[in-house]
Design an enzyme around this catalytic site. Structure first.
Site, PDB file in Angstrom:
ATOM      1  CG  ASP A  42      -1.448   0.972   0.991  1.00  0.00           C
ATOM      2  OD1 ASP A  42      -2.026   1.779   0.377  1.00  0.00           O
ATOM      3  OD2 ASP A  42      -2.825   1.506   2.146  1.00  0.00           O
ATOM      4  CG  HIS A  59      -0.824   1.719  -9.203  1.00  0.00           C
ATOM      5  ND1 HIS A  59      -0.007   1.829  -7.605  1.00  0.00           N
ATOM      6  CD2 HIS A  59      -1.291   2.634  -9.674  1.00  0.00           C
ATOM      7  CE1 HIS A  59      -1.941   2.065  -7.343  1.00  0.00           C
ATOM      8  NE2 HIS A  59      -2.397   2.829  -8.578  1.00  0.00           N
ATOM      9  CG  LEU A 153       9.006 -17.208  -2.706  1.00  0.00           C
ATOM     10  CD1 LEU A 153       9.295 -16.507  -1.093  1.00  0.00           C
ATOM     11  CD2 LEU A 153       9.366 -15.955  -3.134  1.00  0.00           C
TER      12      LEU A 153
HETATM   13  C1  IPE Z   1      -5.867  -2.587  -0.134  1.00  0.00           C
HETATM   14  O1  IPE Z   1      -5.516  -1.263  -0.043  1.00  0.00           O
HETATM   15  C2  IPE Z   1      -5.460  -3.730  -1.947  1.00  0.00           C
HETATM   16  C3  IPE Z   1      -3.996  -3.552  -1.842  1.00  0.00           C
HETATM   17  C4  IPE Z   1      -3.050  -2.790  -1.660  1.00  0.00           C
HETATM   18  C5  IPE Z   1      -4.028  -4.342  -3.087  1.00  0.00           C
HETATM   19  P1  IPE Z   1      -6.562   0.116  -0.406  1.00  0.00           P
HETATM   20  O2  IPE Z   1      -5.811   1.055  -0.523  1.00  0.00           O
HETATM   21  O3  IPE Z   1      -7.084  -0.601  -1.717  1.00  0.00           O
HETATM   22  O4  IPE Z   1      -6.881   0.099   0.652  1.00  0.00           O
HETATM   23  P2  IPE Z   1      -7.892   0.943   1.697  1.00  0.00           P
HETATM   24  O5  IPE Z   1      -8.678   0.945   1.077  1.00  0.00           O
HETATM   25  O6  IPE Z   1      -6.613   2.204   2.079  1.00  0.00           O
HETATM   26  O7  IPE Z   1      -7.890  -0.142   2.454  1.00  0.00           O
HETATM   27  C1  IPE Z   2      -1.460   0.343  -3.433  1.00  0.00           C
HETATM   28  O1  IPE Z   2      -1.895   1.699  -3.057  1.00  0.00           O
HETATM   29  C2  IPE Z   2      -1.943  -0.561  -4.908  1.00  0.00           C
HETATM   30  C3  IPE Z   2      -3.502  -0.689  -5.048  1.00  0.00           C
HETATM   31  C4  IPE Z   2      -4.187  -0.809  -3.767  1.00  0.00           C
HETATM   32  C5  IPE Z   2      -3.836  -1.459  -5.818  1.00  0.00           C
HETATM   33  P1  IPE Z   2      -2.174   2.593  -3.318  1.00  0.00           P
HETATM   34  O2  IPE Z   2      -3.192   2.657  -4.827  1.00  0.00           O
HETATM   35  O3  IPE Z   2      -4.348   1.625  -2.562  1.00  0.00           O
HETATM   36  O4  IPE Z   2      -1.735   3.692  -3.262  1.00  0.00           O
HETATM   37  P2  IPE Z   2      -2.655   5.008  -1.725  1.00  0.00           P
HETATM   38  O5  IPE Z   2      -2.993   4.187  -0.721  1.00  0.00           O
HETATM   39  O6  IPE Z   2      -3.420   5.540  -2.872  1.00  0.00           O
HETATM   40  O7  IPE Z   2      -1.239   5.684  -1.364  1.00  0.00           O
HETATM   41 MG    MG Z   3      -4.189   2.737  -0.433  1.00  0.00          MG
END
Ligand code: IPE
Ligand code: IPE
Ligand code: MG
Length: 267
Positions: A42, A59, A153
């Site tokens: 995240d 990303h 792994l």
């Molecule tokens: C969780 O992150 C999902 C992934 C990292 C794939 P999100 O960014 O979607 O989660 P919330 O919305 O902060 O809970």
């Molecule tokens: C995690 O990073 C990737 C996915 C959820 C696919 P985010 O896109 O949720 O990044 P933030 O949380 O907005 O910073």
């Molecule tokens: Mg996120």
């Protein structure tokens, strides 16, 4: 175990390691490696926004972290690495972002497959893969087939994954099997339920890491994480490096897991 320890030493001597990372390697206990590490990757969006960049570049930067962490887990002798890459709720994001994520997945698999195979990594997935775009499904199928015989792994990609969805699907299938007479409802126990989950045959995660400062589970491995050790850090996923993984593992190794029982003295 000896072989794994040797590979730790080898990796510890990697020329690119800073003295800090070398020290972290020295602090590792090869007898207490987590078998299964799960990571909620995240913070990509915030990483990009803070730099005035489009989220897509966050990303993309996140893929680099994944590369490094997969290599590190592989050489540490970790058995399973489950990474949350796309949740059942992530479809709520703008279509353009979803497309970027799917394209990056395909690009990662295409570019990395040789290296993964070379490192004896087995690629698997959890989640509703049938609902992903065809390109992603195809790339995942190729990666899984080509690496299916590998014994190192297991890289478990959680894609279109949601813990509640997983449990719902399991309940449906249990219901079908029960009404078909294949399964006696009185025989249903926790082991049977585990066998109906996407993670059937895998051990539960020992260590669950969430970077980016958020401290929630976000529908990840709800059943499996019953006794996982949680580790949070403020670092955003694109900045997450080998050093952070080692810190998490060392912290994990210093915890006492009681599973509801009583304190066990350390060896
Ligand atoms: C969780 O992150 C999902 C992934 C990292 C794939 P999100 O960014 O979607 O989660 P919330 O919305 O902060 O809970
Ligand atoms: C995690 O990073 C990737 C996915 C959820 C696919 P985010 O896109 O949720 O990044 P933030 O949380 O907005 O910073
Ligand atoms: Mg996120």
């Amino acid at each position: 175990m000896v072989r794994e320890w040797l590979s730790v030493l080898r990796l510890g001597k990697h020329k690119n390691n800073s003295p800090e990372v070398e020290d972290l390697y020295k602090s590792l206990d090869s007898d207490k490696m987590p078998v299964h590490i799960a990571i909620i990757m995240d913070g990509n969006g915030r990483w990009a926004t803070r730099r005035g960049l489009p989220r897509a570049l966050g990303h993309r930067a996140g893929v680099e972290s994944l590369r490094e962490i997969v290599k590190t887990c592989s050489s540490l002798g970790v058995g399973f690495l489950t990474v949350y890459a796309f949740s059942t709720e992530n479809w709520k994001r703008p279509a353009e972002e979803v497309t970027t994520l799917m394209d990056l997945l395909v690009e990662y698999l295409n570019k990395e497959l040789k290296e993964l195979h070379h490192n004896n990594v087995r690629v698997k997935t959890i989640g509703r893969i049938d609902e992903l775009p065809a390109k992603a499904r195809d790339a995942l199928e190729v990666a899984a087939a080509e690496t299916s015989q590998n014994t190192g792994l297991t890289l478990n990609l959680a894609l279109n994954y949601g813990g509640r969805n997983e449990i719902t699907e399991a309940v449906k299938q249990i219901g079908r099997d029960a009404s078909a007479g294949v399964l006696n409802p009185d025989d249903i126990d926790e082991n049977i339920i585990s066998k109906y989950l996407y993670t059937a045959g895998m051990p539960d995660p020992d260590l669950l890491i969430r970077p980016s400062g958020e401290q929630r589970i976000s529908n990840f491995l709800l059943w499996q994480a019953a006794y996982a050790e949680f580790w949070y850090c403020p670092v955003l996923w694109p900045d997450f490096r080998r050093k952070h993984l080692l810190e998490a593992v060392i912290d994990y190794q210093n915890r006492q897991r009681r599973f509801g029982g009583l304190h066990h003295s350390k060896k």
